[in-house]
Write a protein that holds these residues in place. Structure first.
Motif, PDB file in Angstrom:
ATOM      1  N   MET A  89     107.460  55.743  56.739  1.00 42.95           N
ATOM      2  CA  MET A  89     106.828  54.971  57.797  1.00 42.95           C
ATOM      3  C   MET A  89     106.998  55.650  59.154  1.00 42.95           C
ATOM      4  SD  MET A  89     107.177  50.975  57.113  1.00 42.95           S
ATOM      5  CE  MET A  89     107.299  50.460  55.434  1.00 42.95           C
ATOM      6  N   LYS A  90     108.017  56.461  59.254  1.00 46.04           N
ATOM      7  CA  LYS A  90     108.235  57.157  60.516  1.00 46.04           C
ATOM      8  C   LYS A  90     107.050  58.067  60.836  1.00 46.04           C
ATOM      9  CE  LYS A  90     111.681  59.748  63.055  1.00 46.04           C
ATOM     10  NZ  LYS A  90     113.033  60.271  63.054  1.00 46.04           N
ATOM     11  N   ARG A  91     106.536  58.734  59.808  1.00 42.97           N
ATOM     12  CA  ARG A  91     105.397  59.628  59.998  1.00 42.97           C
ATOM     13  C   ARG A  91     104.179  58.846  60.498  1.00 42.97           C
ATOM     14  NH1 ARG A  91     104.634  63.095  55.205  1.00 42.97           N
ATOM     15  NH2 ARG A  91     105.955  64.510  56.355  1.00 42.97           N
ATOM     16  N   GLU A  92     103.920  57.674  59.904  1.00 43.81           N
ATOM     17  CA  GLU A  92     102.780  56.850  60.327  1.00 43.81           C
ATOM     18  C   GLU A  92     102.954  56.365  61.761  1.00 43.81           C
ATOM     19  OE1 GLU A  92     104.479  56.318  57.504  1.00 43.81           O
ATOM     20  OE2 GLU A  92     103.058  56.469  55.855  1.00 43.81           O
ATOM     21  N   THR A  93     104.181  56.001  62.096  1.00 42.32           N
ATOM     22  CA  THR A  93     104.472  55.526  63.446  1.00 42.32           C
ATOM     23  C   THR A  93     104.224  56.620  64.472  1.00 42.32           C
ATOM     24  OG1 THR A  93     106.138  54.002  62.569  1.00 42.32           O
ATOM     25  CG2 THR A  93     106.243  54.500  64.919  1.00 42.32           C
ATOM     26  N   LEU A  94     104.760  57.800  64.207  1.00 39.75           N
ATOM     27  CA  LEU A  94     104.575  58.921  65.130  1.00 39.75           C
ATOM     28  C   LEU A  94     103.104  59.339  65.211  1.00 39.75           C
ATOM     29  CD1 LEU A  94     107.716  61.078  64.272  1.00 39.75           C
ATOM     30  CD2 LEU A  94     107.319  59.682  66.310  1.00 39.75           C
ATOM     31  N   SER A  95     102.406  59.258  64.094  1.00 41.68           N
ATOM     32  CA  SER A  95     100.988  59.596  64.078  1.00 41.68           C
ATOM     33  C   SER A  95     100.186  58.639  64.952  1.00 41.68           C
ATOM     34  CB  SER A  95     100.463  59.552  62.634  1.00 41.68           C
ATOM     35  OG  SER A  95      99.077  59.744  62.608  1.00 41.68           O
ATOM     36  N   LEU A  96     100.454  57.350  64.808  1.00 38.81           N
ATOM     37  CA  LEU A  96      99.752  56.358  65.618  1.00 38.81           C
ATOM     38  C   LEU A  96     100.059  56.555  67.099  1.00 38.81           C
ATOM     39  CD1 LEU A  96      98.038  53.841  66.051  1.00 38.81           C
ATOM     40  CD2 LEU A  96     100.062  52.452  65.513  1.00 38.81           C
ATOM     41  N   TYR A  97     101.326  56.753  67.419  1.00 40.35           N
ATOM     42  CA  TYR A  97     101.708  56.952  68.817  1.00 40.35           C
ATOM     43  C   TYR A  97     101.027  58.196  69.391  1.00 40.35           C
ATOM     44  CZ  TYR A  97     104.545  57.337  73.008  1.00 40.35           C
ATOM     45  OH  TYR A  97     104.956  57.417  74.309  1.00 40.35           O
ATOM     46  N   GLY A  98     101.030  59.270  68.635  1.00 40.32           N
ATOM     47  CA  GLY A  98     100.371  60.493  69.086  1.00 40.32           C
ATOM     48  C   GLY A  98      98.879  60.303  69.281  1.00 40.32           C
ATOM     49  N   ASP A  99      98.237  59.589  68.356  1.00 39.69           N
ATOM     50  CA  ASP A  99      96.802  59.312  68.477  1.00 39.69           C
ATOM     51  C   ASP A  99      96.512  58.522  69.757  1.00 39.69           C
ATOM     52  OD1 ASP A  99      96.348  60.604  66.082  1.00 39.69           O
ATOM     53  OD2 ASP A  99      96.123  58.754  64.909  1.00 39.69           O
ATOM     54  N   ILE A 100      97.339  57.537  70.033  1.00 39.17           N
ATOM     55  CA  ILE A 100      97.146  56.713  71.230  1.00 39.17           C
ATOM     56  C   ILE A 100      97.299  57.561  72.489  1.00 39.17           C
ATOM     57  CG2 ILE A 100      98.119  54.826  72.605  1.00 39.17           C
ATOM     58  CD1 ILE A 100      98.828  53.471  69.867  1.00 39.17           C
ATOM     59  N   ILE A 101      98.358  58.341  72.541  1.00 38.67           N
ATOM     60  CA  ILE A 101      98.609  59.163  73.733  1.00 38.67           C
ATOM     61  C   ILE A 101      97.480  60.174  73.930  1.00 38.67           C
ATOM     62  CG2 ILE A 101     100.169  60.856  74.785  1.00 38.67           C
ATOM     63  CD1 ILE A 101     101.145  57.882  74.818  1.00 38.67           C
ATOM     64  N   ARG A 102      97.026  60.822  72.853  1.00 37.42           N
ATOM     65  CA  ARG A 102      95.921  61.780  72.979  1.00 37.42           C
ATOM     66  C   ARG A 102      94.636  61.104  73.424  1.00 37.42           C
ATOM     67  NH1 ARG A 102      98.688  63.899  68.738  1.00 37.42           N
ATOM     68  NH2 ARG A 102      97.532  62.729  67.167  1.00 37.42           N
ATOM     69  N   ALA A 103      94.380  59.919  72.943  1.00 37.15           N
ATOM     70  CA  ALA A 103      93.135  59.216  73.273  1.00 37.15           C
ATOM     71  C   ALA A 103      93.116  58.721  74.712  1.00 37.15           C
ATOM     72  CB  ALA A 103      92.919  58.040  72.317  1.00 37.15           C
ATOM     73  N   THR A 104      94.273  58.540  75.311  1.00 32.39           N
ATOM     74  CA  THR A 104      94.290  57.992  76.674  1.00 32.39           C
ATOM     75  C   THR A 104      93.606  58.904  77.680  1.00 32.39           C
ATOM     76  OG1 THR A 104      96.498  58.893  77.137  1.00 32.39           O
ATOM     77  CG2 THR A 104      96.383  56.619  76.327  1.00 32.39           C
ATOM     78  N   ARG A 105      93.463  60.176  77.373  1.00 34.20           N
ATOM     79  CA  ARG A 105      92.801  61.087  78.321  1.00 34.20           C
ATOM     80  C   ARG A 105      91.340  60.723  78.538  1.00 34.20           C
ATOM     81  NH1 ARG A 105      93.871  65.537  74.288  1.00 34.20           N
ATOM     82  NH2 ARG A 105      92.202  65.277  72.792  1.00 34.20           N
TER      83      ARG A 105
END
Length: 81
Positions: A1-17
């Motif tokens: 689940m850690k991988r999914e969590t980090l993936s979601l967080y990374g997706d959110i941060i990248r999309a904020t641009r």
């Protein structure tokens, strides 16, 4: 689940641009979105129940995808103007 969590967080941060709009206070949505994402992930950092973590990830992914769809819709409207 850690991988999914980090993936979601990374997706959110990248999309904020792509969130270039400002709120009523003049704050960029990208800054507000990053701050809110960070806060929500930190608040659930110590959650141990796999069922709750799964629900949080599903809810977070749904909210993320919904935000992207709304953003894409607004961009389409601007292009059509």
């Amino acid at each position: 689940m850690k991988r999914e969590t980090l993936s979601l967080y990374g997706d959110i941060i990248r999309a904020t641009r792509f969130f270039a709009c400002v709120d009523k206070k003049g704050v960029l949505w990208r800054d507000c979105s990053k701050k809110n994402a960070r806060r929500e992930f930190e608040e659930s950092h110590f959650e141990k129940d796999p069922e709750i973590i799964t629900k949080l990830l599903i809810g977070g992914r749904d909210a993320f995808e919904s935000s992207l769809e709304k953003l894409a819709g607004k961009q389409r409207q601007e292009v059509l103007k």
